[in-house]
Design a protein around this motif. Sequence first.
Motif, PDB file in Angstrom:
ATOM      1  N   ASP A 185       0.810  -1.213   0.000  1.00 16.63           N
ATOM      2  CA  ASP A 185       0.000   0.000   0.000  1.00 16.63           C
ATOM      3  C   ASP A 185       0.849   1.272   0.000  1.00 16.63           C
ATOM      4  O   ASP A 185       0.362   2.343   0.369  1.00 16.63           O
ATOM      5  N   TRP A 186       2.100   1.191  -0.416  1.00 19.27           N
ATOM      6  CA  TRP A 186       2.984   2.356  -0.400  1.00 19.27           C
ATOM      7  C   TRP A 186       2.451   3.474  -1.295  1.00 19.27           C
ATOM      8  O   TRP A 186       2.483   4.645  -0.940  1.00 19.27           O
ATOM      9  N   ALA A 187       1.933   3.119  -2.468  1.00 20.18           N
ATOM     10  CA  ALA A 187       1.369   4.145  -3.359  1.00 20.18           C
ATOM     11  C   ALA A 187       0.196   4.860  -2.686  1.00 20.18           C
ATOM     12  O   ALA A 187       0.078   6.091  -2.747  1.00 20.18           O
ATOM     13  N   GLU A 188      -0.655   4.094  -2.023  1.00 18.57           N
ATOM     14  CA  GLU A 188      -1.812   4.704  -1.350  1.00 18.57           C
ATOM     15  C   GLU A 188      -1.365   5.623  -0.218  1.00 18.57           C
ATOM     16  O   GLU A 188      -1.926   6.713  -0.028  1.00 18.57           O
ATOM     17  N   ILE A 189      -0.370   5.193   0.559  1.00 20.98           N
ATOM     18  CA  ILE A 189       0.139   6.028   1.653  1.00 20.98           C
ATOM     19  C   ILE A 189       0.673   7.344   1.108  1.00 20.98           C
ATOM     20  O   ILE A 189       0.404   8.418   1.660  1.00 20.98           O
ATOM     21  N   LEU A 190       1.411   7.288  -0.007  1.00 23.22           N
ATOM     22  CA  LEU A 190       1.951   8.503  -0.610  1.00 23.22           C
ATOM     23  C   LEU A 190       0.837   9.387  -1.171  1.00 23.22           C
ATOM     24  O   LEU A 190       0.826  10.606  -0.960  1.00 23.22           O
ATOM     25  N   GLU A 191      -0.103   8.767  -1.889  1.00 18.51           N
ATOM     26  CA  GLU A 191      -1.154   9.552  -2.545  1.00 18.51           C
ATOM     27  C   GLU A 191      -2.086  10.222  -1.546  1.00 18.51           C
ATOM     28  O   GLU A 191      -2.575  11.332  -1.786  1.00 18.51           O
ATOM     29  N   THR A 192      -2.335   9.576  -0.415  1.00 14.73           N
ATOM     30  CA  THR A 192      -3.268  10.124   0.572  1.00 14.73           C
ATOM     31  C   THR A 192      -2.560  10.962   1.635  1.00 14.73           C
ATOM     32  O   THR A 192      -3.215  11.519   2.512  1.00 14.73           O
ATOM     33  N   GLY A 193      -1.255  11.062   1.539  1.00 12.73           N
ATOM     34  CA  GLY A 193      -0.492  11.818   2.511  1.00 12.73           C
ATOM     35  C   GLY A 193       0.457  12.796   1.850  1.00 12.73           C
ATOM     36  O   GLY A 193       0.070  13.900   1.456  1.00 12.73           O
ATOM     37  N   ILE A 194       1.707  12.403   1.685  1.00 11.32           N
ATOM     38  CA  ILE A 194       2.758  13.289   1.175  1.00 11.32           C
ATOM     39  C   ILE A 194       2.348  13.977  -0.125  1.00 11.32           C
ATOM     40  O   ILE A 194       2.511  15.200  -0.277  1.00 11.32           O
ATOM     41  N   LEU A 195       1.804  13.231  -1.079  1.00  8.94           N
ATOM     42  CA  LEU A 195       1.469  13.821  -2.379  1.00  8.94           C
ATOM     43  C   LEU A 195       0.160  14.600  -2.351  1.00  8.94           C
ATOM     44  O   LEU A 195      -0.090  15.418  -3.242  1.00  8.94           O
ATOM     45  N   LYS A 196      -0.650  14.379  -1.342  1.00  9.71           N
ATOM     46  CA  LYS A 196      -1.900  15.134  -1.229  1.00  9.71           C
ATOM     47  C   LYS A 196      -1.624  16.619  -1.042  1.00  9.71           C
ATOM     48  O   LYS A 196      -2.426  17.465  -1.464  1.00  9.71           O
ATOM     49  N   VAL A 197      -0.494  16.960  -0.442  1.00  8.90           N
ATOM     50  CA  VAL A 197      -0.151  18.359  -0.197  1.00  8.90           C
ATOM     51  C   VAL A 197       1.061  18.789  -1.034  1.00  8.90           C
ATOM     52  O   VAL A 197       1.751  19.749  -0.701  1.00  8.90           O
ATOM     53  N   ALA A 198       1.312  18.087  -2.133  1.00  9.93           N
ATOM     54  CA  ALA A 198       2.458  18.414  -2.975  1.00  9.93           C
ATOM     55  C   ALA A 198       2.355  19.840  -3.507  1.00  9.93           C
ATOM     56  O   ALA A 198       1.265  20.313  -3.845  1.00  9.93           O
ATOM     57  N   PRO A 199       3.471  20.557  -3.567  1.00 11.44           N
ATOM     58  CA  PRO A 199       3.446  21.909  -4.134  1.00 11.44           C
ATOM     59  C   PRO A 199       2.970  21.885  -5.587  1.00 11.44           C
ATOM     60  O   PRO A 199       3.094  20.877  -6.292  1.00 11.44           O
ATOM     61  N   LYS A 200       2.437  23.015  -6.016  1.00 16.52           N
ATOM     62  CA  LYS A 200       1.971  23.156  -7.391  1.00 16.52           C
ATOM     63  C   LYS A 200       3.093  22.800  -8.357  1.00 16.52           C
ATOM     64  O   LYS A 200       4.232  23.230  -8.207  1.00 16.52           O
ATOM     65  N   GLY A 201       2.771  21.983  -9.365  1.00 17.10           N
ATOM     66  CA  GLY A 201       3.750  21.580 -10.362  1.00 17.10           C
ATOM     67  C   GLY A 201       4.521  20.329 -10.013  1.00 17.10           C
ATOM     68  O   GLY A 201       5.344  19.872 -10.799  1.00 17.10           O
ATOM     69  N   CYS A 202       4.256  19.769  -8.843  1.00 16.79           N
ATOM     70  CA  CYS A 202       4.964  18.568  -8.389  1.00 16.79           C
ATOM     71  C   CYS A 202       3.964  17.429  -8.197  1.00 16.79           C
ATOM     72  O   CYS A 202       3.010  17.580  -7.434  1.00 16.79           O
ATOM     73  N   ASN A 203       4.197  16.328  -8.862  1.00 12.14           N
ATOM     74  CA  ASN A 203       3.298  15.182  -8.723  1.00 12.14           C
ATOM     75  C   ASN A 203       4.040  13.903  -8.335  1.00 12.14           C
ATOM     76  O   ASN A 203       3.468  12.820  -8.346  1.00 12.14           O
ATOM     77  N   GLN A 204       5.321  14.044  -7.995  1.00 13.34           N
ATOM     78  CA  GLN A 204       6.128  12.893  -7.618  1.00 13.34           C
ATOM     79  C   GLN A 204       6.971  13.263  -6.408  1.00 13.34           C
ATOM     80  O   GLN A 204       7.193  14.441  -6.110  1.00 13.34           O
ATOM     81  N   VAL A 205       7.476  12.233  -5.725  1.00 18.44           N
ATOM     82  CA  VAL A 205       8.295  12.474  -4.545  1.00 18.44           C
ATOM     83  C   VAL A 205       9.365  11.398  -4.438  1.00 18.44           C
ATOM     84  O   VAL A 205       9.150  10.250  -4.848  1.00 18.44           O
TER      85      VAL A 205
END
Length: 509
Positions: A150-170
Amino acid sequence: MASFARSVPKVSPAVARASARVAVPSRKYATAAAAAAATATNGTEPSLFHNEPAGPVIRTQIPGPQTKPAIDRLEKVFDTRSLNMMADYRASSGNYIADLDGNVLLDVYAQIASIPVGYNNATLLKAATSPEMASAIINRPALGNFPQHDWAEILETGILKVAPKGCNQVFTGQSGSDANELAFKAAFMWKRQQQRGGAHVEFTEEEMLSSMNNAQPGAPNFSILSFKSGFHGRMFGSLSTTRSKPIHKLDIPAFDWPQAPFPMCKYPLDQYAAENAAEEKRCLEETERLLTTYHNPPAAIIIEPVQSEGGDNHASPAFFRGLREITKKHDILMIVDEVQTGVGATGKFWAHEHWDLPTPPDMVTFSKKAQTAGYYFGNNELRPNKPYRQFNTWMGDPARAILFRAIIEEIEALNLVENTAITGDYLYQGLEQLQQKYPNEIQSLRGKGQGTFIAWDSPRRDEVLAKAKTIGINIGGSGAAAVRLRPMLIFQRHHADILLEGLEKIFKA
């Protein structure tokens, strides 16, 4: 102002006991702004933290009789020379940090700007005691080789949910220093890939052999440009970009990388607009000269929205827009170091949102209040062209990513970014009034419109910090003379009242 109240689960018994023993103080307001706000809310400002102490309590000197033996014991096995105070986190709650002697201090330093939503926060406790967290801790995966299902889900619902504008990866990491060094590596690989002609071009035999000898062309002579008084970490690459204090750098070999001037602005910024514009123009011109002439060509620049460790130095949004234009003009990456400014501290989730950039930064590094670390990016070309080039055993930590997700949930549920902006405006107004009464104590007040990310210079800074503890306030410093405020996102106007009143006591003395 919208209400921030909501029901919060009960905290641990230890925290409840700490809260119960604190009496509500009777206060005379230090400023007219504090008094007016207190009257307006009739003392009923809804608290953002359940069972938080009503105010500081000082029972002994700090350190006291229970704490001193604990420090002596620790000193035998761990270097305590940088110790600020020894805390009892079992008895700390919300905005308040406690010690072993029953002293309870309003904490506006917050573990060097790293505690976002309060000590022993119930929402974080719930996340920390979940089966999901237990699995992440005891089965910690080597994410590059064995990512959990579930690593993708953890990232998508957390770290990437608040990603700065123009950033879709981490790319996740361990600390702020680690995040910056990973960003440097990404910049160097991107630049060399450009020179080769694209990701599809294979490495030459000469490149591979020479890299083993730390020689060109396999080890190119690229650099990262940083700014005078900046701080980006204490690891080897990040330390070469750190320019804040000699104590960080002495005896450590460093890369031959350029240093551009950061504007030495006058404060408040808007009152010295003409002088500051001229100073920023000078710095932009020198930056461009270095980017185009330095003997080790920069692949990227790295800059903080506010130079935090280096003295809380600010510049205008126009300066940062100018930097972005220069980097785009010369095909050089812009890395924004949001390790200390990120996650709501400036009244925006990311401080660079204040700048209105023409194009987003290429990478944004983060840590501290996120409780995890890494860098955001949006350009697929910043992914290395082959596996294992950007790699380590852990590549981050799912447990800390889960915690950041809970932090984000708390921020959203309590509207904490807006709270920080509102409270910051209120606090700044109170400090302006104190500055008028005590102009020698508060000099170059700065941080207007930047949430609670506020600082000023003090001719007796270290004395002020020490005296603050005696009246129940934990404050930090930065640079040579700055008092810096780094409260949590749950810091409210009634906390600001306590801080303002405490500062006035110190100034009067």
